[in-house]
Design a protein around this motif. Structure first.
Motif, mmCIF file in Angstrom:
data_model
loop_
_atom_site.group_PDB
_atom_site.id
_atom_site.type_symbol
_atom_site.label_atom_id
_atom_site.label_comp_id
_atom_site.label_asym_id
_atom_site.label_seq_id
_atom_site.Cartn_x
_atom_site.Cartn_y
_atom_site.Cartn_z
ATOM 1 N N THR A 380 0.825 -1.216 0.000
ATOM 2 C CA THR A 380 0.000 0.000 0.000
ATOM 3 C C THR A 380 0.853 1.257 0.000
ATOM 4 O O THR A 380 0.420 2.299 -0.494
ATOM 5 C CB THR A 380 -0.960 0.041 1.206
ATOM 6 N N LEU A 381 2.064 1.161 0.532
ATOM 7 C CA LEU A 381 2.942 2.331 0.589
ATOM 8 C C LEU A 381 3.701 2.550 -0.712
ATOM 9 O O LEU A 381 3.842 3.688 -1.168
ATOM 10 C CB LEU A 381 3.943 2.188 1.740
ATOM 11 N N ILE A 382 4.217 1.474 -1.313
ATOM 12 C CA ILE A 382 5.138 1.653 -2.438
ATOM 13 C C ILE A 382 4.684 0.945 -3.721
ATOM 14 O O ILE A 382 5.370 1.041 -4.743
ATOM 15 C CB ILE A 382 6.558 1.171 -2.065
ATOM 16 N N GLN A 383 3.549 0.265 -3.672
ATOM 17 C CA GLN A 383 2.996 -0.388 -4.860
ATOM 18 C C GLN A 383 1.481 -0.195 -4.869
ATOM 19 O O GLN A 383 0.717 -1.134 -5.079
ATOM 20 C CB GLN A 383 3.315 -1.897 -4.846
ATOM 21 N N SER A 384 1.036 1.040 -4.671
ATOM 22 C CA SER A 384 -0.398 1.247 -4.442
ATOM 23 C C SER A 384 -1.241 0.865 -5.662
ATOM 24 O O SER A 384 -2.303 0.252 -5.515
ATOM 25 C CB SER A 384 -0.674 2.698 -4.042
ATOM 26 N N GLU A 385 -0.804 1.202 -6.868
ATOM 27 C CA GLU A 385 -1.591 0.844 -8.043
ATOM 28 C C GLU A 385 -1.625 -0.665 -8.224
ATOM 29 O O GLU A 385 -2.655 -1.248 -8.567
ATOM 30 C CB GLU A 385 -1.021 1.521 -9.288
ATOM 31 N N ARG A 386 -0.490 -1.308 -7.982
ATOM 32 C CA ARG A 386 -0.448 -2.749 -8.124
ATOM 33 C C ARG A 386 -1.273 -3.418 -7.024
ATOM 34 O O ARG A 386 -1.972 -4.393 -7.272
ATOM 35 C CB ARG A 386 0.988 -3.248 -8.091
ATOM 36 N N ASP A 387 -1.223 -2.881 -5.795
ATOM 37 C CA ASP A 387 -2.011 -3.471 -4.724
ATOM 38 C C ASP A 387 -3.496 -3.332 -5.019
ATOM 39 O O ASP A 387 -4.285 -4.221 -4.692
ATOM 40 C CB ASP A 387 -1.674 -2.812 -3.380
ATOM 41 N N ALA A 388 -3.895 -2.226 -5.642
ATOM 42 C CA ALA A 388 -5.288 -2.092 -6.060
ATOM 43 C C ALA A 388 -5.652 -3.176 -7.072
ATOM 44 O O ALA A 388 -6.757 -3.727 -7.038
ATOM 45 C CB ALA A 388 -5.521 -0.706 -6.658
ATOM 46 N N ALA A 389 -4.706 -3.511 -7.955
ATOM 47 C CA ALA A 389 -4.949 -4.598 -8.905
ATOM 48 C C ALA A 389 -5.049 -5.939 -8.184
ATOM 49 O O ALA A 389 -5.866 -6.793 -8.558
ATOM 50 C CB ALA A 389 -3.845 -4.638 -9.955
#
Length: 753
Positions: A380-389
């Motif tokens: 959530t801190l450093i891969q927010s777009e990927r975590d949303a995916a």
């Protein structure tokens, strides 16, 4: 032979020089990644279960050597650093898990007479496999190389998201062969790996394509491939079991191997590039042509290195070379999975076995019982777009299947472990306002997954009894505690969306943990549905995955699992002082029963860092007003239970969780409640860590005077102002800024109270 050996030495010297440390002024972070960390330990202990092969961040392909023809539980990644034999190089692997699966489409170059089986290390020439030495083995982020001693072949490997790229340097004037094995897998009956169908087709003299359908931990997987060679195939033997079919172009069966012959008299390496898909060979071909359009191995290696460099740059740290090696290898391991197995055109095979399409990709390999604790909060801190995916892929399973993932592999649910910890991952992402997630759809998924009975989650009994009875569902104490936490998470999202009735309902359920607290023993204990405590009771007795109230732990380790209501747990214990005293006993009680679960390792008293239920416990002293003890034990774990050797982890690395604990803790803080929006401060081992946040801001932690002895926080400043709290909030970090910690050799009993 002399010339051959010289050529191999030159090959490996070039490979090494290409990946040596860059000059300090252009310091590349990939130089600190050591994929051999966690690949093998002293016999009988756990060390990570990692593989050293080539992959790119979150890619579908993990091209790595398998050191056994039939992978075993103690080498679930396919590789054990203690082994001296390579059966071949397969293209899909699990990183650090406790169960073996995948190992798809094994390739192996060899010389001499035709062999149709891998053989073994004890008898040279018994098969196409080969002995090897670590002295002639190299691994970097996105690259692997080895010399096959029995065949005198130099092998180099690299990968893209959906494809593998092989480079083989054969001895001149030798019979050069490559075997493709579609039946390579774990074949132990109790795991059920079995090839249902397989197929080879050779459309021309440079190409072979096909598929296999296999059952195992994931109940049904389809793997299609399309492979091209840089030299023509001069002959072939297509093998089905004990039957051989020479120079045919097509075969179907279940025990298939293709032995392909090549002319290597010109001395040039043989290159092989192979694409993969879950949908079709046509998609596998499209993936390959999109990602490796030309025969330039070094270019693909460089691109893989660049992809890793881009991801590792999200956190820049200052520390000793050893600390950097541990840190960046840990960060590397957190970015291996989850894996996007959607094709370049967005196609993927969904959990209902039909083809779906999402141009943003579809992610799987969700080891959620492990990764919800720290890996996903890190994303959530450093891969927010990927975590949303990741979250949207989980919601996709709910929409097709009826509930969220528990342990999802290759798009399939295997029900491994307990609870439903997609819930805290999704709730955390929504509460942190990650872009691209529909909050209403997310809430529907987490709520309905919390009221729908599914394997391992008997919600009817949960509502009826206010706990999970052991005679209804084994692992009942662990289940009760973990389901109570999941319910608290559902309640928080209900509150965000103004669903007051749901909020109150799930908050009541989140307190069910109290119903298994036994005042007479001071532990959470199992009950049957008649309300009677299970007897006899031994808080040291370990449970496994079934037949015991505790999951991979004991009553001591699960005592602390109430991350959503630590104040309530302290009240049950008798207040802060008694809570801290019980923690003291926990960390110093060395007695163990005769047998412990196989995941029990990395002990400090009853604390077992080698398994996830213990991971938050070092930070609990903060809540009891004794933060210096948190600093002591966090420092002890950082410095004693991680190293740069093949046994560098205290237990299974578990798809990034063991690494994420180190990444957070080495920087100085950790999410005790993964969806709570706060981070407990510990004892940073790094002098400086700068986090490049997904929103473009930077959060930096400075540890002044940090050293092996200076592990205690004396004072702190946040953005230049005196800071006395032993925690950070999500806003403190996401808004950017600097936390400055002044470290010293003795505990400060004034700071952080």
């Amino acid at each position: 032979m002399t010339n051959l050996r010289g050529g191999l030495i030159t090959l490996f010297a070039l490979s090494v020089s290409a990946f040596q440390a860059h000059p300090q002024q252009n310091e590349k972070l990939t130089q600190y990644v050591n994929p051999f960390i966690g690949t093998g330990a002293v016999k009988g202990s756990l060390s990570g279960n990692n593989y050293p092969g080539a992959t790119v961040p979150f890619g579908m392909v993990q091209l790595s050597p398998d050191t056994r023809d039939e992978p075993e539980w103690d080498a679930a990644s396919g590789y054990d650093h203690n082994d001296t034999f390579i059966a071949g190089f397969s293209h899909t692997h699990l990183s650090g898990t406790g169960a073996p699966d995948l190992f798809d489409v094994l390739l192996m170059p060899y010389t001499g007479d035709e062999k149709t089986r891998a053989g073994n290390a004890t008898q040279a020439g018994s098969g196409y496999g080969s002995r090897f030495s670590h002295a002639n083995e190299l691994a970097r982020a996105g690259y692997y190389s080895v010399k096959l001693d029995d065949h005198q072949i130099g092998v180099e490997l690299t990968a893209t998201e959906h494809a593998g790229f092989h480079k083989y340097l054969f001895p001149k004037n030798e019979k050069a062969r490559v075997v493709i094995d579609l039946n390579h897998s774990l074949k132990k009956p109790n795991f059920g790996c079995h090839v249902i169908a397989a197929h080879f087709d050779m459309p021309d003299d440079h190409t072979i394509e096909g598929y296999r359908v296999i059952t195992g931990w994931a109940k049904l997987r389809k793997i299609y491939f399309y492979a091209q060679f840089s030299k023509p195939i001069t002959g072939n033997d297509l093998v089905d079991g004990g039957s051989q079919y020479f120079n045919q172009k097509l075969i179907n069966g279940t025990d298939l191997r293709a032995i392909l012959d090549f002319d290597v008299a010109d001395g040039a390496p043989l290159l092989t590039k192979i694409g993969f898909s879950t949908v079709s060979t046509a998609n596998a071909k499209q993936n390959l042509e999109s990602e490796i359009p030309v025969w330039d191995f070094d270019k693909t290696v460089s691109e893989a290195d660049g992809k890793w460099e881009k991801e590792l740059e999200k956190i820049k740290v200052d520390g000793t070379p050893q600390q950097k090696e541990i840190f960046y290898t840990a960060l590397y391991h957190t970015f291996i999975q989850p894996n996007n197995y959607a094709d370049v055109n967005g196609d993927y095979t969904a959990i209902d076995y039909t083809t779906h399409n999402d141009p943003k990709g579809f992610y799987s390999t969700f080891s959620l019982w492990d990764t919800y604790r720290a890996a996903h909060p890190l994303y959530t801190l450093i891969q927010s777009e990927r975590d949303a995916a990741f979250v949207n892929s989980m919601i996709n399973q709910y929409q097709v299947y009826g509930y969220l993932p528990i342990w999802q592999l290759w798009g399939q649910e295997n029900y491994c472990m307990i609870g439903n910890h997609a819930i805290p991952v999704i709730v955390d992402a929504v509460l942190k306002n990650l872009p691209g997630i529909d909050a209403d759809k997310a809430y529907e998924a987490v709520k309905n997954s919390s009221i729908t009975n599914h394997p391992g989650s008997p919600f009817t009994a949960w509502e009826k009894h206010g706990y999970i009875p052991e005679n209804v569902q084994s692992q009942s104490v662990s289940l009760t505690l973990e389901m109570a936490y999941d319910d608290w998470c559902v309640a928080q999202l209900a509150k965000r969306l103004n669903k007051t009735e749901d909020y109150e309902h799930f908050m009541r359920r989140s307190q069910y943990f109290k119903n298994l607290y036994d005042q007479s023993t001071g532990f959470f204990r199992g009950k049957n549905n008649d309300g009677q405590w299970l007897s006899p009771f031994n808080p040291l007795q370990y449970g496994s995955n079934g037949g015991n109230p505790y999951t991979e732990g004991n009553a001591w380790q699960y005592y602390w699992y109430v991350p959503h209501d630590i104040d309530g747990l302290m009240n049950l214990t008798g207040g802060k002082e008694k809570f801290a005293a019980k923690l003291d006993t926990f960390f110093t009680l060395n007695s163990k029963p005769g047998e412990v679960n196989g995941n029990a390792s990395g002990f400090i008293g009853q604390y077992a860092h080698g398994n996830e239920p213990s991971h938050h416990i070092t930070y609990l002293y903060n809540y009891a007003g004794q933060p210096w003890k948190t600093q002591y034990y966090v420092s002890k774990v950082l410095n004693e239970l991680y190293n740069t050797s093949s046994s560098g982890y205290a237990g299974n690395e578990d798809c990034g969780q063991m690494s994420a604990w180190y990444v957070f803790s080495a920087m100085g803080f950790y999410p005790v409640n993964p969806a709570g929006g706060t981070y407990a401060i510990g004892s940073p081992v790094l002098k400086k860590a700068s986090i490049q946040l997904s929103g473009g801001k930077t959060f930096t932690v400075l540890a002044n005077n940090s050293s092996a002895k200076n592990i205690y926080i004396q004072s702190a400043k946040l953005n230049g102002k005196s800071y006395s709290h032993a925690y950070l909030t999500q806003g403190d970090i996401s808004n950017g800024g600097t936390l400055e910690l002044n470290m010293g050799p003795k505990p400060s009993k004034k700071w952080g109270l």
